[in-house]
Design a protein around this motif. Structure first.
Motif, PDB file in Angstrom:
ATOM      1  N   ARG A  85       0.861  -1.174   0.000  1.00 49.23           N
ATOM      2  CA  ARG A  85       0.000   0.000   0.000  1.00 49.23           C
ATOM      3  C   ARG A  85       0.902   1.230   0.000  1.00 49.23           C
ATOM      4  NH1 ARG A  85      -3.222   1.026   3.977  1.00 49.23           N
ATOM      5  NH2 ARG A  85      -4.979   1.667   2.698  1.00 49.23           N
ATOM      6  N   GLU A  87      -1.966  -1.070  -3.817  1.00 47.80           N
ATOM      7  CA  GLU A  87      -2.911   0.050  -3.750  1.00 47.80           C
ATOM      8  C   GLU A  87      -2.089   1.326  -3.674  1.00 47.80           C
ATOM      9  OE1 GLU A  87      -5.947   1.993  -0.473  1.00 47.80           O
ATOM     10  OE2 GLU A  87      -5.550  -0.165  -0.424  1.00 47.80           O
ATOM     11  N   TYR A 144       0.405   2.777   5.961  1.00 52.80           N
ATOM     12  CA  TYR A 144       0.844   2.344   4.630  1.00 52.80           C
ATOM     13  C   TYR A 144       2.176   1.598   4.698  1.00 52.80           C
ATOM     14  CZ  TYR A 144      -2.814   5.265   2.659  1.00 52.80           C
ATOM     15  OH  TYR A 144      -4.031   5.807   2.327  1.00 52.80           O
TER      16      TYR A 144
END
Length: 201
Positions: free
Chosen positions: A24, A50, A76
């Motif tokens: 991410r 992502e 993240y």
């Protein structure tokens, strides 16, 4: 059939080349459109990564603060701060790099403009040029007027991406040790590009 393992965030682990590839990304950009439009265009497979991109339109010192706030909300795997040397003070520029690294964030900075990364798709440039001259140079290289906030520039340059990475690496080697604030022209945008490329469709 055995169930797939889940990692700490509950994502199913998927492996390519024997490594987990679910990542991410949080990308915080100094500019509101130029850099965000470019990084949002990466065709990253949603099954394996992502990418959240934010264009703040703020000076570099505020990027790290915003990155911290957003990362604290959603934890993240990779946080990147993207900004230029521009006309920011030496203190502001250097402190942003230091503060980002202290927080474990990564930096993709350019001296003195992000457009250097675009130019490197076409040619090796190791002579500093005024910031405003990048528009003229890219207009010539692209064969059309360069639009700073283009949302098609990624696709236009995609086939030359490997050339840009090679040129950016070559450029950095000329500055050893590398001093981002003084080394003009220079960029580390290719480091972020290489990370994103690992998760392309």
């Amino acid at each position: 059939m055995p169930r797939k393992k889940e990692n700490s965030r509950g994502y199913h682990q998927r492996k390519v080349n024997t490594r987990e590839i679910r990542q991410r990304f949080l990308i915080i950009c100094e500019g509101e459109k130029t850099e965000p439009n470019y990084f949002r265009s990466f065709r990253v497979s949603k099954n394996v990564a992502e990418v959240n991109v934010h264009g703040l339109g703020k000076n570099p010192s505020k990027l790290v603060k915003s990155a911290n706030e957003l990362n604290n909300q959603d934890d993240y795997d990779q946080v990147w701060c993207v900004f230029d040397r521009d006309s920011w003070t030496v203190e502001d520029f250097n402190n942003t790099i230091k503060n980002a690294e202290t927080q474990g964030f990564k930096v993709a900075c350019s001296n003195e403009a992000f457009e250097l990364w675009y130019v490197l798709h076409f040619e090796f440039l190791n002579t500093g040029i005024p910031r405003n001259d990048y528009k003229k140079k890219l207009t010539y290289l692209l064969g059309r007027p360069y639009n700073k906030n283009s949302d098609t520039i990624y696709d236009e340059l995609f086939e030359k991406q490997s050339i840009a990475i090679k040129n950016a690496k070559k450029l950095l080697k000329q500055y050893e040790p590398h001093n981002p604030e003084k080394d003009n022209p220079s960029t580390t945008v290719h480091l972020l590009v290489q990370e994103l490329k690992k998760f392309m469709q």
